[in-house]
Design an enzyme around this catalytic site. Structure first.
Site, PDB file in Angstrom:
ATOM      1  N   LEU A   1     -24.417  31.702 -26.455  1.00 18.28           N
ATOM      2  CA  LEU A   1     -24.471  31.913 -27.908  1.00 18.28           C
ATOM      3  C   LEU A   1     -23.093  32.143 -28.529  1.00 18.28           C
ATOM      4  CD1 LEU A   1     -27.763  33.977 -28.104  1.00 18.28           C
ATOM      5  CD2 LEU A   1     -27.409  31.652 -28.912  1.00 18.28           C
ATOM      6  N   ARG A   2     -22.045  32.048 -27.699  1.00 22.02           N
ATOM      7  CA  ARG A   2     -20.660  32.134 -28.200  1.00 22.02           C
ATOM      8  C   ARG A   2     -20.434  33.432 -28.985  1.00 22.02           C
ATOM      9  NH1 ARG A   2     -19.928  28.566 -24.361  1.00 22.02           N
ATOM     10  NH2 ARG A   2     -20.284  26.397 -24.913  1.00 22.02           N
TER      11      ARG A   2
ATOM     12  N   ASN B   1     -20.182  34.591 -20.358  1.00 19.87           N
ATOM     13  CA  ASN B   1     -18.831  33.989 -20.288  1.00 19.87           C
ATOM     14  C   ASN B   1     -18.312  33.699 -21.697  1.00 19.87           C
ATOM     15  OD1 ASN B   1     -20.826  31.946 -20.455  1.00 19.87           O
ATOM     16  ND2 ASN B   1     -19.348  30.393 -19.820  1.00 19.87           N
TER      17      ASN B   1
ATOM     18  N   LYS C   1     -24.299  37.276 -13.991  1.00 21.87           N
ATOM     19  CA  LYS C   1     -23.922  35.860 -13.901  1.00 21.87           C
ATOM     20  C   LYS C   1     -22.664  35.753 -13.046  1.00 21.87           C
ATOM     21  CE  LYS C   1     -24.033  31.411 -14.960  1.00 21.87           C
ATOM     22  NZ  LYS C   1     -24.101  30.701 -16.226  1.00 21.87           N
TER      23      LYS C   1
ATOM     24  N   HIS D   1     -23.847  29.865 -11.236  1.00 23.64           N
ATOM     25  CA  HIS D   1     -23.383  28.498 -11.517  1.00 23.64           C
ATOM     26  C   HIS D   1     -22.791  27.999 -10.209  1.00 23.64           C
ATOM     27  CE1 HIS D   1     -21.303  25.450 -14.276  1.00 23.64           C
ATOM     28  NE2 HIS D   1     -20.825  25.203 -13.070  1.00 23.64           N
TER      29      HIS D   1
ATOM     30  N   ASP E   1     -29.548  25.569 -20.909  1.00 25.34           N
ATOM     31  CA  ASP E   1     -28.087  25.690 -20.783  1.00 25.34           C
ATOM     32  C   ASP E   1     -27.436  25.267 -22.107  1.00 25.34           C
ATOM     33  OD1 ASP E   1     -25.517  26.099 -19.883  1.00 25.34           O
ATOM     34  OD2 ASP E   1     -25.436  24.322 -18.622  1.00 25.34           O
TER      35      ASP E   1
ATOM     36  N   GLY F   1     -20.222  20.839 -22.172  1.00 27.19           N
ATOM     37  CA  GLY F   1     -21.415  21.576 -22.591  1.00 27.19           C
ATOM     38  C   GLY F   1     -22.165  20.838 -23.678  1.00 27.19           C
TER      39      GLY F   1
END
EC number: 3.5.2.3
Length: 404
Positions: free
Chosen positions: A60-61, A91, A135, A164, A272, A287
């Protein structure tokens, strides 16, 4: 009852004609007859009530990247697409790697989120604090932070770890990230899981061999997901448009077909959702946005006989709630009254200009699909109807089993 939904709904794999009772934001009853209630939503013929869907993999930045997405725009995109719970990937810039940043993240969600949410914490040599999930990046992706010692970081996690799986040593050797980069990392992750014996969730599995490794290992505490972009797109699409750069990359048709062949064995589908502006994409950012297209693509696939509607319920509601131990979500009496009402006959064309995400583009621009989310209900309140997000942000953090 405060609210009664009347019409067809999915229950235990079957379509039932009846009603669902709601009180204090919780499901109180599934009934074969029409329950009495103060407020009724009558779902017309051709439309079906599904549980609100859970997306366990969302970027979601926000923070220092509000030009790409904010918690507000991203969660509006979620409820627009029938997603009532999002898992926030840590991240970010700055990354969620300490208690202060996690609290800052929660503060923003409380003020801005239109969907319920789970908060993630990034592990890469740091000490964990209590979060909803953890994560770990085995190789660099967006944000550039990755674990130099996966097993050590995974062993520290206080709850389920999402990984990941791309091997950082092989990425430097093969920057285009061929299948071996994922396969090698999956093997390492599975070996660590056998030793550490803590819940592990492998994100965005994209290769035939990687999926085979997981299925053959059959470790009870290891789950995994596949994404719609790996189910619906291939390397040939990327060759036509470099905007489709994503980690792990789009694969060959044989890999894509294998994911479909083994779909019954796939516990979770997740988007994702990784929004970048078109300018960032043109500069090589990896992305793809996906919150507003994933359910539509799956409904269209149901209409084409590629999977059952119940598969969507299992892979995007029941299994995520069970695997990530979410106490208040799922599909049963006493669970949150989250619903996605879908029109299986609605034909429409995917257009980015109609979306809430800040990405401003979609990999599926111009695709004609059949099946659409027409209403989203969060804890008994309508939050989206006919493409319009309604009301104020009222998202709440999920409740984990044992957290009472």
């Amino acid at each position: 009852m405060e609210l009664v939904l009347v019409g067809k709904f999915l229950y235990n794999g079957r379509i039932i004609d009846g009603s669902i009772g709601v009180k204090d934001g919780k499901i109180t009853k599934f009934s074969l007859r029409e329950l009495k209630g103060d407020n009724k939503i009558k779902v017309e013929k051709g439309k079906i009530i599904l549980p609100g869907l859970i997306d366990v993999h969302v970027h979601l930045r926000d923070f220092n990247e509000t030009h790409k997405e904010t918690i507000e725009t991203g969660t509006k995109a979620a409820v627009h697409g029938g997603i009532t719970t999002v898992f926030d990937m840590p991240n970010t810039k700055p990354p969620v790697m300490d208690e202060k940043t996690l609290k800052m993240r929660e503060f923003l969600f409380k003020k801005k989120s239109y969907a319920d949410y789970a908060l993630g914490f990034l592990l890469a040599g740091n000490e964990p604090v209590k979060a909803d999930f953890y994560k770990i990046f085995m190789g660099a992706s967006t944000g550039g932070i990755y674990s130099k010692n996966f097993e050590e970081d995974y062993a520290k996690a206080l709850d389920i770890t999402s990984v990941h799986a791309e091997d950082y040593e092989l990425i430097s050797k093969y920057p285009e990230r061929p299948p071996i980069v994922e396969i090698s990392a999956i093997k390492k992750a599975l070996n660590a899981a056998r030793k550490v014996k803590k819940p592990l969730h492998i994100c965005h599995v994209s290769t035939r061999e990687g999926l085979k490794e997981i299925l053959e290992a059959n470790i009870p505490w290891v789950s995994f997901e596949v994404t719609p972009h790996h189910l619906f797109l291939t390397r040939k699409d990327y060759e036509k448009s470099k905007l489709l750069k994503v980690y792990p990359p789009l694969r060959d048709e044989s890999d894509r077909r294998y994911l479909w062949e083994k779909l019954d064995n796939v516990p979770i589908i997740a988007s994702d959702h990784a929004p970048h502006t078109l300018e960032d994409k043109e500069r090589g950012a990896a992305g793809l946005p996906g919150l507003e297209t994933e359910v539509a693509l799956l409904l269209d696939a149901v209409n084409r006989g590629m999977l059952e509607l119940w598969d969507v319920v299992e892979k995007m509601s029941l299994n995520p709630a069970r695997i990530f131990r979410i106490k208040n979500k799922g599909w049963g009496e006493g669970k949150d009254a989250d619903f996605a009402i879908v029109d299986m006959k609605k034909e429409w064309t995917i257009k980015a200009e109609e979306f809430y995400t800040k990405a401003g583009w979609t990999p599926y621009e111009g695709w004609k699909v059949r099946g659409k989310v027409i209403m989203t209900i969060l804890r008994g309140e309508i939050v989206m109807e006919d493409d319009e997000v309604i009301g104020k942000p009222r998202g709440e953090r999920i409740v984990k089993e044992g957290d009472d």
